[in-house]
Design a protein around this motif. Structure first.
Motif, PDB file in Angstrom:
ATOM      1  N   PRO A  23       0.813  -1.221   0.000  1.00 20.36           N
ATOM      2  CA  PRO A  23       0.000   0.000   0.000  1.00 20.36           C
ATOM      3  C   PRO A  23       0.846   1.270   0.000  1.00 20.36           C
ATOM      4  CG  PRO A  23      -0.920  -1.598   1.532  1.00 20.36           C
ATOM      5  CD  PRO A  23       0.386  -2.167   1.049  1.00 20.36           C
ATOM      6  N   TYR A  24       1.926   1.255   0.751  1.00 22.10           N
ATOM      7  CA  TYR A  24       2.793   2.440   0.777  1.00 22.10           C
ATOM      8  C   TYR A  24       3.371   2.717  -0.605  1.00 22.10           C
ATOM      9  CZ  TYR A  24       6.942   5.306   1.425  1.00 22.10           C
ATOM     10  OH  TYR A  24       7.896   6.284   1.289  1.00 22.10           O
ATOM     11  N   GLN A  25       3.841   1.678  -1.275  1.00 21.31           N
ATOM     12  CA  GLN A  25       4.410   1.867  -2.606  1.00 21.31           C
ATOM     13  C   GLN A  25       3.362   2.366  -3.599  1.00 21.31           C
ATOM     14  OE1 GLN A  25       7.464   1.858  -3.630  1.00 21.31           O
ATOM     15  NE2 GLN A  25       8.411   1.158  -1.720  1.00 21.31           N
ATOM     16  N   SER A  26       2.109   1.913  -3.435  1.00 23.13           N
ATOM     17  CA  SER A  26       1.032   2.391  -4.315  1.00 23.13           C
ATOM     18  C   SER A  26       0.831   3.889  -4.160  1.00 23.13           C
ATOM     19  CB  SER A  26      -0.276   1.657  -3.986  1.00 23.13           C
ATOM     20  OG  SER A  26      -0.183   0.287  -4.272  1.00 23.13           O
ATOM     21  N   VAL A  27       0.793   4.350  -2.904  1.00 23.06           N
ATOM     22  CA  VAL A  27       0.599   5.774  -2.646  1.00 23.06           C
ATOM     23  C   VAL A  27       1.805   6.573  -3.134  1.00 23.06           C
ATOM     24  CG1 VAL A  27       0.299   7.492  -0.825  1.00 23.06           C
ATOM     25  CG2 VAL A  27      -0.952   5.347  -0.723  1.00 23.06           C
ATOM     26  N   LEU A  28       3.002   6.050  -2.889  1.00 23.04           N
ATOM     27  CA  LEU A  28       4.219   6.738  -3.324  1.00 23.04           C
ATOM     28  C   LEU A  28       4.249   6.881  -4.841  1.00 23.04           C
ATOM     29  CD1 LEU A  28       7.016   7.938  -2.724  1.00 23.04           C
ATOM     30  CD2 LEU A  28       7.950   5.602  -2.803  1.00 23.04           C
ATOM     31  N   GLN A  29       3.882   5.819  -5.548  1.00 24.28           N
ATOM     32  CA  GLN A  29       3.915   5.884  -7.009  1.00 24.28           C
ATOM     33  C   GLN A  29       2.852   6.834  -7.544  1.00 24.28           C
ATOM     34  OE1 GLN A  29       4.275   2.125  -9.064  1.00 24.28           O
ATOM     35  NE2 GLN A  29       5.571   1.276  -7.471  1.00 24.28           N
ATOM     36  N   HIS A  30       1.681   6.884  -6.875  1.00 26.15           N
ATOM     37  CA  HIS A  30       0.676   7.860  -7.286  1.00 26.15           C
ATOM     38  C   HIS A  30       1.214   9.280  -7.107  1.00 26.15           C
ATOM     39  CE1 HIS A  30      -2.881  10.470  -6.762  1.00 26.15           C
ATOM     40  NE2 HIS A  30      -3.383   9.722  -7.720  1.00 26.15           N
ATOM     41  N   SER A  31       1.922   9.511  -6.002  1.00 24.27           N
ATOM     42  CA  SER A  31       2.511  10.831  -5.764  1.00 24.27           C
ATOM     43  C   SER A  31       3.570  11.164  -6.813  1.00 24.27           C
ATOM     44  CB  SER A  31       3.132  10.889  -4.361  1.00 24.27           C
ATOM     45  OG  SER A  31       2.131  10.831  -3.369  1.00 24.27           O
ATOM     46  N   ARG A  32       4.330  10.164  -7.237  1.00 28.69           N
ATOM     47  CA  ARG A  32       5.337  10.371  -8.300  1.00 28.69           C
ATOM     48  C   ARG A  32       4.666  10.812  -9.597  1.00 28.69           C
ATOM     49  NH1 ARG A  32      10.476   8.503  -8.606  1.00 28.69           N
ATOM     50  NH2 ARG A  32      11.381   7.500  -6.760  1.00 28.69           N
ATOM     51  N   ILE A  33       3.566  10.130  -9.931  1.00 25.48           N
ATOM     52  CA  ILE A  33       2.875  10.461 -11.186  1.00 25.48           C
ATOM     53  C   ILE A  33       2.322  11.875 -11.137  1.00 25.48           C
ATOM     54  CG2 ILE A  33       0.837   9.871 -12.572  1.00 25.48           C
ATOM     55  CD1 ILE A  33       1.433   6.916 -11.771  1.00 25.48           C
ATOM     56  N   ARG A  34       1.756  12.254  -9.993  1.00 26.40           N
ATOM     57  CA  ARG A  34       1.198  13.605  -9.867  1.00 26.40           C
ATOM     58  C   ARG A  34       2.295  14.670  -9.871  1.00 26.40           C
ATOM     59  NH1 ARG A  34      -3.857  13.207 -11.560  1.00 26.40           N
ATOM     60  NH2 ARG A  34      -4.990  11.553 -10.461  1.00 26.40           N
ATOM     61  N   GLY A  35       3.503  14.285  -9.492  1.00 25.12           N
ATOM     62  CA  GLY A  35       4.575  15.277  -9.424  1.00 25.12           C
ATOM     63  C   GLY A  35       5.504  15.300 -10.614  1.00 25.12           C
ATOM     64  N   ARG A  36       5.335  14.377 -11.560  1.00 21.07           N
ATOM     65  CA  ARG A  36       6.343  14.244 -12.614  1.00 21.07           C
ATOM     66  C   ARG A  36       6.389  15.428 -13.571  1.00 21.07           C
ATOM     67  NH1 ARG A  36       3.957   9.441 -16.511  1.00 21.07           N
ATOM     68  NH2 ARG A  36       2.102  10.549 -17.224  1.00 21.07           N
ATOM     69  N   GLN A  37       5.297  16.208 -13.637  1.00 20.44           N
ATOM     70  CA  GLN A  37       5.334  17.393 -14.503  1.00 20.44           C
ATOM     71  C   GLN A  37       6.349  18.418 -13.991  1.00 20.44           C
ATOM     72  OE1 GLN A  37       1.685  19.710 -14.276  1.00 20.44           O
ATOM     73  NE2 GLN A  37       1.186  18.785 -12.282  1.00 20.44           N
ATOM     74  N   HIS A  38       6.764  18.276 -12.737  1.00 24.59           N
ATOM     75  CA  HIS A  38       7.741  19.197 -12.160  1.00 24.59           C
ATOM     76  C   HIS A  38       9.169  18.667 -12.269  1.00 24.59           C
ATOM     77  CE1 HIS A  38       4.763  21.972 -10.369  1.00 24.59           C
ATOM     78  NE2 HIS A  38       4.018  20.879 -10.274  1.00 24.59           N
ATOM     79  N   GLY A  39       9.323  17.552 -12.956  1.00 23.50           N
ATOM     80  CA  GLY A  39      10.657  17.025 -13.166  1.00 23.50           C
ATOM     81  C   GLY A  39      10.802  15.625 -12.617  1.00 23.50           C
ATOM     82  N   PRO A  40      11.952  14.993 -12.872  1.00 24.23           N
ATOM     83  CA  PRO A  40      12.160  13.620 -12.424  1.00 24.23           C
ATOM     84  C   PRO A  40      12.229  13.513 -10.900  1.00 24.23           C
ATOM     85  CG  PRO A  40      14.204  14.538 -13.283  1.00 24.23           C
ATOM     86  CD  PRO A  40      13.130  15.528 -13.609  1.00 24.23           C
ATOM     87  N   ASN A  41      11.669  12.409 -10.394  1.00 24.07           N
ATOM     88  CA  ASN A  41      11.761  12.061  -8.964  1.00 24.07           C
ATOM     89  C   ASN A  41      11.140  13.115  -8.044  1.00 24.07           C
ATOM     90  OD1 ASN A  41      13.304   9.709  -9.660  1.00 24.07           O
ATOM     91  ND2 ASN A  41      15.065  11.073  -9.945  1.00 24.07           N
ATOM     92  N   VAL A  42      10.117  13.795  -8.568  1.00 22.33           N
ATOM     93  CA  VAL A  42       9.366  14.749  -7.749  1.00 22.33           C
ATOM     94  C   VAL A  42       8.062  14.079  -7.313  1.00 22.33           C
ATOM     95  CG1 VAL A  42       8.144  16.961  -7.705  1.00 22.33           C
ATOM     96  CG2 VAL A  42      10.355  16.778  -8.858  1.00 22.33           C
ATOM     97  N   CYS A  43       7.746  14.180  -6.035  1.00 17.47           N
ATOM     98  CA  CYS A  43       6.518  13.604  -5.487  1.00 17.47           C
ATOM     99  C   CYS A  43       5.578  14.723  -5.035  1.00 17.47           C
ATOM    100  CB  CYS A  43       6.822  12.702  -4.295  1.00 17.47           C
ATOM    101  SG  CYS A  43       7.514  11.088  -4.749  1.00 17.47           S
ATOM    102  N   ALA A  44       4.299  14.572  -5.364  1.00 13.34           N
ATOM    103  CA  ALA A  44       3.280  15.508  -4.873  1.00 13.34           C
ATOM    104  C   ALA A  44       2.941  15.149  -3.435  1.00 13.34           C
ATOM    105  CB  ALA A  44       2.037  15.433  -5.746  1.00 13.34           C
ATOM    106  N   MET A  45       2.965  16.136  -2.566  1.00 15.12           N
ATOM    107  CA  MET A  45       2.639  15.940  -1.153  1.00 15.12           C
ATOM    108  C   MET A  45       1.422  16.799  -0.805  1.00 15.12           C
ATOM    109  SD  MET A  45       5.169  13.960   0.015  1.00 15.12           S
ATOM    110  CE  MET A  45       5.213  14.183   1.792  1.00 15.12           C
ATOM    111  N   GLN A  46       0.609  16.296   0.131  1.00 12.90           N
ATOM    112  CA  GLN A  46      -0.513  17.086   0.623  1.00 12.90           C
ATOM    113  C   GLN A  46      -0.261  17.435   2.083  1.00 12.90           C
ATOM    114  OE1 GLN A  46      -3.792  14.420  -1.325  1.00 12.90           O
ATOM    115  NE2 GLN A  46      -4.705  16.407  -0.910  1.00 12.90           N
ATOM    116  N   GLN A  47      -0.254  18.733   2.359  1.00 17.61           N
ATOM    117  CA  GLN A  47      -0.038  19.214   3.721  1.00 17.61           C
ATOM    118  C   GLN A  47      -1.351  19.750   4.277  1.00 17.61           C
ATOM    119  OE1 GLN A  47       3.183  21.977   4.188  1.00 17.61           O
ATOM    120  NE2 GLN A  47       2.597  22.578   6.265  1.00 17.61           N
ATOM    121  N   MET A  48      -1.767  19.207   5.425  1.00 18.49           N
ATOM    122  CA  MET A  48      -2.993  19.673   6.064  1.00 18.49           C
ATOM    123  C   MET A  48      -2.802  21.113   6.539  1.00 18.49           C
ATOM    124  SD  MET A  48      -5.054  18.060   9.327  1.00 18.49           S
ATOM    125  CE  MET A  48      -4.436  16.440   8.935  1.00 18.49           C
ATOM    126  N   GLN A  49      -3.713  21.979   6.110  1.00 23.91           N
ATOM    127  CA  GLN A  49      -3.592  23.390   6.463  1.00 23.91           C
ATOM    128  C   GLN A  49      -3.588  23.576   7.975  1.00 23.91           C
ATOM    129  OE1 GLN A  49      -6.327  26.058   4.554  1.00 23.91           O
ATOM    130  NE2 GLN A  49      -5.800  25.400   2.485  1.00 23.91           N
TER     131      GLN A  49
END
Length: 648
Positions: A23-49
């Protein structure tokens, strides 16, 4: 081009989740896909306000942009193991592969690095070996109480060194190796560290969340955690036994015979009611439950989940099964843990060898430990509840009789209440059945006896389960001795045969004369399950005089008309779906439907529905029911033949 991009993203997501091992790898890979427009090996993170909490993102969180019900800010950071290079896009460079001590300095664990040096652990984590270090982040050390921190740093060679060794395992463990409900011997006296790897991708060690994983080193691996963890030596019952705030709980656990359960090997979550929580319950209710071993056991089991659920694993409301057999909605509201939507958790993550304790300041009472009156008081049937009490039925509602109450919804009462005359008091008594029943065991034409001595019938339909005119509108609530059925209407018990119902209502005087003239009186007085769509005087007067005289002057036509209004199967309004067919005694099918709570037959509105009789039901009609017009049959050509197209 846009469609192609979306298609490519979809393929990438599918491929990523197929390859992901955990499950962790699934979430990590989803974050990679969402962040890839910003370059290689970038992960999208969500920070609670309003907090420092950051999470790798899954699909649901990404689209809702919420965690624990709070809005999130999207940030783009280097995925684990990578770093930025000035002037280049993304995170193209792998972190330098150095020993664990030096790795601590590049993963925001410099405080752990400093304390490692003070405790003379530096040489060990710089030297040869293969270690896993669950390293507290800098913020984790800051959040540690001053008392505990002083105790550690005042004796660095023993207390601090032992504490740091407890964060270490003498083997390399990647996130893939950290399986749910696993335990590994630490380097402090072989005390276990406890791993939980949840379906939402959150990994915890002793309920501390891994916030940075898989930081490879030459002599092991570093996982950064969000709190300092401590050694676990006691089971969860030991905490209950020694905490003065849990005195009442301790007594209740012993009385219910659950001590052995809480001392046994397992993976439990206990929502522990404090003394304050017990004190909030009315004395009479608490005394009754504490004196009833079955109710008490149900109550306590309702506070125990079958699996360990650390607070950090909750990012949204999740139904979780209890030992009692029902579910609790465990969720969060910002940084607060919630139960059934209420922020009643006052202390979290007290970890034992066989589970975790979360303290709560409100007692959770399951339906199975409640009396009938307590079930009603916790339901939306406030009008019915007050009426039952005012009618002098409290002793039945709060006693230990095996009963089932048919409680109408508030919407069922016209004008918002009911006059409590002697007739209505008798009616309310007939809303209580003599046995404790489950709707799952009801069947068509079953007979049920009420406290008032009446016999009520059950009607089972494709879309509803009804008792006389009233249908069950919600799931059963099963109490300690009795059951609550939520009904959509006030019950109207049958009063005589269909002919008796018609004769008692002046609206049907013409119909009664015509039934007698057609020789159908005996039919409508005999046993059966008739549905009669009864034309009122208004319906007969709405006919043209020519048509009315023609039908009334011809016995055969009159019988045909009347039998078209009578079905041999009993259908109350709640039994009619969107397209329900009823074969009348004569003629083509009648088409029944419900629209906005109103019954229609052949698209004609029923003026009044569900006048119950001992041998059927009467629905008043202000219009004569006529057969629906058939759709015109369209010819179609088949070869050289002209064939009529069947409309059905």
């Amino acid at each position: 081009m846009k469609r192609f991009a979306l298609f490519s993203l979809g393929l990438s997501l599918i491929a990523a989740f197929c390859v992901a091992k955990t499950p962790y790898q699934s979430v990590l890979q989803h974050s990679r896909i969402r962040g890839r427009q910003h370059g290689p090996n970038v992960c999208a993170m969500q920070q609670m306000q309003g907090t420092n909490k950051k999470y790798f993102t899954n699909c649901k969180q990404w689209y809702h942009r919420k965690i624990c019900g709070k809005p999130t800010i999207i940030t783009y950071e280097c995925c684990p193991g990578y770093e930025r290079i000035p002037g280049e896009k993304g995170c193209p460079a792998a972190l330098p592969l150095v020993n664990i001590y030096r790795t601590l300095g590049v993963v925001d664990a410099t405080t752990t690095q400093m304390y490692s040096e003070r405790a003379e652990l530096k040489a060990e984590i710089e030297g040869p070996g293969s270690f896993t270090f669950f390293a507290p982040s800098n913020k984790a050390w800051e959040s540690l109480s001053a008392e505990i921190l002083d105790a550690l740093v005042s004796n660095v060679n023993i207390e601090l060194l032992n504490a740091l060794h407890y964060h270490m395992v003498n083997r390399r463990l990647t996130s893939d190796d950290l399986k749910h409900n696993s335990a590994y011997s630490s380097m402090y006296q072989d005390f276990n560290v406890h791993i939980h790897h949840y379906p939402n991708g959150v990994i915890t060690v002793n309920c501390a969340r891994l916030v940075k994983t898989d930081q490879q080193a030459t002599n092991g691996i570093v996982h950064v955690v969000d709190r300092v963890i401590t050694a676990i030596t006691n089971d969860i019952h030991s905490f209950i036994d020694t905490d003065d705030n849990l005195d009442t709980l301790r007594t209740a656990v012993a009385a219910a015979g659950l001590t052995s359960v809480l001392e046994s090997n397992g993976q439990y979550t206990l929502f522990a009611p404090t003394n304050e929580a017990f004190e909030k319950i009315p004395h009479e209710t608490l005394t009754r439950i504490l004196g009833d071993p079955i109710a008490l056991r149900d109550l306590l089991n309702y506070h125990i989940l079958k699996n360990i659920q650390c607070s950090e694993s909750i990012v949204a409301g999740t139904p979780l099964e209890t030992l009692q057999g029902t579910v609790l909605e465990v969720g969060c509201d910002g940084t607060d843990m919630t139960l059934n939507g209420k922020a009643i958790v006052t202390k979290t993550d007290v970890l034992g060898t066989n589970g975790v304790i979360h303290y709560i300041n409100e007692l959770l009472i399951p339906d199975s430990a409640k009396t009938l009156l307590e079930l009603l008081q916790g339901s939306p049937q406030s009008i019915a509840t007050q009426l039952f009490v005012d009618a002098g039925l409290r002793s039945h509602l709060s006693g230990s009789e095996a009963l089932t109450i048919l409680a109408p919804q508030n919407e069922a009462f016209k004008g918002g209440s009911m006059t409590l005359n002697s007739e209505n008091k008798k009616l309310l008594r007939n809303h209580i059945l003599k046995k404790q029943l489950s709707s799952k065991h009801l069947y068509d034409e079953q007979i049920l006896e009420t406290l008032g001595g009446l016999k009520l019938r059950v009607f089972a339909y494709r879309n509803n389960l009804c008792i006389e005119n009233a249908c069950i509108a919600a799931h059963d609530k099963t109490g300690r001795f009795a059951t609550l059925f939520t009904m959509d209407k006030v019950l109207t018990p049958p009063m005589g045969t269909v002919m008796d119902v018609l004769k008692a209502d002046n609206r049907f005087s013409i119909l009664v004369d015509q039934i007698q003239k057609a020789g159908l009186t005996e039919l409508l007085n005999q046993k059966g399950f008739f549905t009669v769509f009864a034309p009122t005087n208004v319906a007969f007067h709405s006919m043209s005089s020519t048509e009315r005289n023609r039908i009334m002057g011809n016995t055969q036509q009159l019988v045909s008309l009347l039998k078209y209004h009578i079905g041999p199967k009993l259908v109350v309004s709640g039994g009619a779906g969107s397209h329900t067919r009823l074969q009348p005694l004569q003629g083509e099918n009648l088409e029944l439907s419900m629209k906005n709570g109103t019954l229609y037959v052949n698209k004609v509105q029923v003026a009044e529905s569900d006048m119950m009789a001992t041998n059927g039901v009467v629905h008043a009609m202000d219009t004569i029911v006529k057969p629906l017009r058939k759709a015109c049959r369209r010819p179609r050509r088949l070869g050289r033949l002209l064939v009529l197209q069947d409309p059905y």
